[in-house]
Design an enzyme around this catalytic site. Sequence first.
Site, PDB file in Angstrom:
ATOM      1  N   GLY A  11       0.771  -1.235   0.000  1.00  0.00           N
ATOM      2  CA  GLY A  11       0.000   0.000   0.000  1.00  0.00           C
ATOM      3  C   GLY A  11       0.804   1.287   0.000  1.00  0.00           C
ATOM      4  O   GLY A  11       0.331   2.320   0.476  1.00  0.00           O
ATOM      5  N   MET A  89      -3.973  -7.231  -7.169  1.00  0.00           N
ATOM      6  CA  MET A  89      -3.381  -8.314  -7.958  1.00  0.00           C
ATOM      7  C   MET A  89      -4.393  -9.311  -8.525  1.00  0.00           C
ATOM      8  O   MET A  89      -4.035 -10.445  -8.813  1.00  0.00           O
ATOM      9  CB  MET A  89      -2.350  -9.063  -7.099  1.00  0.00           C
ATOM     10  CG  MET A  89      -1.229  -8.179  -6.587  1.00  0.00           C
ATOM     11  SD  MET A  89      -0.329  -7.338  -7.909  1.00  0.00           S
ATOM     12  CE  MET A  89       0.660  -8.687  -8.523  1.00  0.00           C
ATOM     13  N   ARG A  90      -5.638  -8.906  -8.699  1.00  0.00           N
ATOM     14  CA  ARG A  90      -6.625  -9.800  -9.310  1.00  0.00           C
ATOM     15  C   ARG A  90      -7.031  -9.270 -10.679  1.00  0.00           C
ATOM     16  O   ARG A  90      -7.141  -8.049 -10.864  1.00  0.00           O
ATOM     17  CB  ARG A  90      -7.905  -9.889  -8.444  1.00  0.00           C
ATOM     18  CG  ARG A  90      -7.692 -10.345  -7.032  1.00  0.00           C
ATOM     19  CD  ARG A  90      -7.208 -11.759  -6.909  1.00  0.00           C
ATOM     20  NE  ARG A  90      -8.084 -12.747  -7.525  1.00  0.00           N
ATOM     21  CZ  ARG A  90      -7.750 -14.022  -7.689  1.00  0.00           C
ATOM     22  NH1 ARG A  90      -6.570 -14.466  -7.295  1.00  0.00           N
ATOM     23  NH2 ARG A  90      -8.596 -14.870  -8.244  1.00  0.00           N
ATOM     24  N   ILE A  91      -7.272 -10.188 -11.586  1.00  0.00           N
ATOM     25  CA  ILE A  91      -7.807  -9.788 -12.891  1.00  0.00           C
ATOM     26  C   ILE A  91      -9.290  -9.501 -12.718  1.00  0.00           C
ATOM     27  O   ILE A  91     -10.002 -10.260 -12.049  1.00  0.00           O
ATOM     28  CB  ILE A  91      -7.571 -10.905 -13.923  1.00  0.00           C
ATOM     29  CG1 ILE A  91      -6.068 -10.981 -14.225  1.00  0.00           C
ATOM     30  CG2 ILE A  91      -8.368 -10.664 -15.201  1.00  0.00           C
ATOM     31  CD1 ILE A  91      -5.663 -12.170 -15.047  1.00  0.00           C
ATOM     32  N   LEU A  92      -9.753  -8.403 -13.277  1.00  0.00           N
ATOM     33  CA  LEU A  92     -11.152  -8.005 -13.112  1.00  0.00           C
ATOM     34  C   LEU A  92     -12.003  -8.582 -14.248  1.00  0.00           C
ATOM     35  O   LEU A  92     -11.549  -8.698 -15.387  1.00  0.00           O
ATOM     36  CB  LEU A  92     -11.248  -6.476 -13.118  1.00  0.00           C
ATOM     37  CG  LEU A  92     -10.523  -5.800 -11.942  1.00  0.00           C
ATOM     38  CD1 LEU A  92     -10.339  -4.312 -12.208  1.00  0.00           C
ATOM     39  CD2 LEU A  92     -11.286  -6.025 -10.639  1.00  0.00           C
ATOM     40  N   HIS A 108       1.093   1.055 -13.152  1.00  0.00           N
ATOM     41  CA  HIS A 108       1.914  -0.095 -13.527  1.00  0.00           C
ATOM     42  C   HIS A 108       3.372   0.353 -13.567  1.00  0.00           C
ATOM     43  O   HIS A 108       3.672   1.429 -14.086  1.00  0.00           O
ATOM     44  CB  HIS A 108       1.474  -0.634 -14.895  1.00  0.00           C
ATOM     45  CG  HIS A 108       2.209  -1.868 -15.289  1.00  0.00           C
ATOM     46  ND1 HIS A 108       1.951  -3.101 -14.728  1.00  0.00           N
ATOM     47  CD2 HIS A 108       3.227  -2.054 -16.163  1.00  0.00           C
ATOM     48  CE1 HIS A 108       2.771  -3.994 -15.249  1.00  0.00           C
ATOM     49  NE2 HIS A 108       3.555  -3.390 -16.122  1.00  0.00           N
ATOM     50  N   GLU A 171       9.540   5.371  -6.250  1.00  0.00           N
ATOM     51  CA  GLU A 171       9.597   6.796  -5.905  1.00  0.00           C
ATOM     52  C   GLU A 171       8.870   7.637  -6.964  1.00  0.00           C
ATOM     53  O   GLU A 171       8.145   8.580  -6.639  1.00  0.00           O
ATOM     54  CB  GLU A 171      11.066   7.226  -5.878  1.00  0.00           C
ATOM     55  CG  GLU A 171      11.502   7.946  -4.635  1.00  0.00           C
ATOM     56  CD  GLU A 171      12.981   8.256  -4.735  1.00  0.00           C
ATOM     57  OE1 GLU A 171      13.318   9.349  -5.212  1.00  0.00           O
ATOM     58  OE2 GLU A 171      13.793   7.374  -4.361  1.00  0.00           O
ATOM     59  N   ALA A 172       9.086   7.270  -8.209  1.00  0.00           N
ATOM     60  CA  ALA A 172       8.401   7.982  -9.302  1.00  0.00           C
ATOM     61  C   ALA A 172       6.895   7.710  -9.270  1.00  0.00           C
ATOM     62  O   ALA A 172       6.084   8.617  -9.491  1.00  0.00           O
ATOM     63  CB  ALA A 172       8.991   7.558 -10.646  1.00  0.00           C
TER      64      ALA A 172
HETATM   65  C1  GRF Z   1       3.518  -0.986  -7.544  1.00  0.00           C
HETATM   66  O1  GRF Z   1       4.788  -1.145  -8.111  1.00  0.00           O
HETATM   67  C2  GRF Z   1       2.461  -0.816  -8.608  1.00  0.00           C
HETATM   68  O2  GRF Z   1       2.927  -0.142  -9.733  1.00  0.00           O
HETATM   69  C3  GRF Z   1       2.139  -2.236  -8.963  1.00  0.00           C
HETATM   70  O3  GRF Z   1       2.186  -2.938  -7.745  1.00  0.00           O
HETATM   71  C4  GRF Z   1       3.053  -2.261  -6.837  1.00  0.00           C
HETATM   72  C5  GRF Z   1       2.237  -1.961  -5.620  1.00  0.00           C
HETATM   73  O4  GRF Z   1       3.005  -1.430  -4.576  1.00  0.00           O
HETATM   74  N1  GRF Z   1       0.870  -2.312  -9.648  1.00  0.00           N
HETATM   75  P1  GRF Z   1       2.296  -0.790  -3.317  1.00  0.00           P
HETATM   76  O5  GRF Z   1       1.372  -1.835  -2.713  1.00  0.00           O
HETATM   77  O6  GRF Z   1       1.534   0.414  -3.789  1.00  0.00           O
HETATM   78  O7  GRF Z   1       3.407  -0.416  -2.388  1.00  0.00           O
END
Ligand code: GRF
Length: 214
Positions: A11, A89-92, A108, A171-172
Site C-alpha cells: 500500500g 493483484m486480481r484480474i477483473l 503499472h 519513488e516515481a
Molecule cells: C507498484 O509497483 C504498482 O505499480 C504495482 O504494484 C506495486 C504496488 O506497490 N501495480 P504498493 O502496494 O503500492 O506499495
Amino acid sequence: MKVGVLISGRGSNLKSLIDACAAPDFPAEIVVVVSNKADAGGLEVARAAGIATAVISHKDYPTREEFDAAMDAALQDAGAEFICSAGFMRILSDGFVETWRDRQLNIHPSLLPAFKGLKVHERVLEAGCRVTGCTVHFVRAAMDEGPIVAQADVPVLPGDTVETLSARVLEAEHKLYPLALRLVAQGRTKIVDERVVIEHETAEAQAPLMMPPR
Ligand code: GRF
C-alpha cells in the site's frame, strides 16, 4: 471526487494518494480501501488515516464475477464514484471493468505498453533497458492496457538490481499517481479514440503525456 482504492499488498501507492488527498485543494477524497487480502499492509495504512476498509477475499467466492460483485457493492456502499487500483493483484471481470469504464485508474511499474504483467523489473534488467518508468492508465478489460494519463521515465543504472530499480521506480510512482488522479478529478482529462487528451496542455505535451516527476 469520492474514490475507492483497491489493494492487495503493502500500500505505498495508497499512502501517496492518502497524503495527496490531505491537501485542502486536492480534488479527490478516499472513501474506502478494499483489499482482497486480510493481511495486506495497506489496510493498516488506511486505518491509520481513518479511512474505511473492507476485506473481500476472492477465496470466498466461487466465481470471479461474484467476487467482483461483492467489491462493487462495497464500493457503492461507501459512495465511491471512481476507483484507483494500487497494487491490486486480481484480474477483473469484463462486467466490472465496463461498470467502471472511464472511472478506474491503475498504476503499472513500466512504460506501457512495454512490460505488461508481472516481474517487470526482472524483465527490464534482463532486456538491458537503459530507461524504464511507470504509467497511470484508465482500466480496460485487457491487463495493463487502457488510455494512458501520465508516465514518468526512470533511468536504469549500471549495477541495478531488482531491489534498487524497483525502489527508484516506486519513488516515481508515488509522485505520478497523485498527479494523474488530480488531473482526472479536476475533470481535465477526456478520452478521445482511446487516448487521453488533457485540457489546457500544450499540444506537444499530449502525445502521450510524459511527466518526469523530477
Ligand atoms: C507498484 O509497483 C504498482 O505499480 C504495482 O504494484 C506495486 C504496488 O506497490 N501495480 P504498493 O502496494 O503500492 O506499495
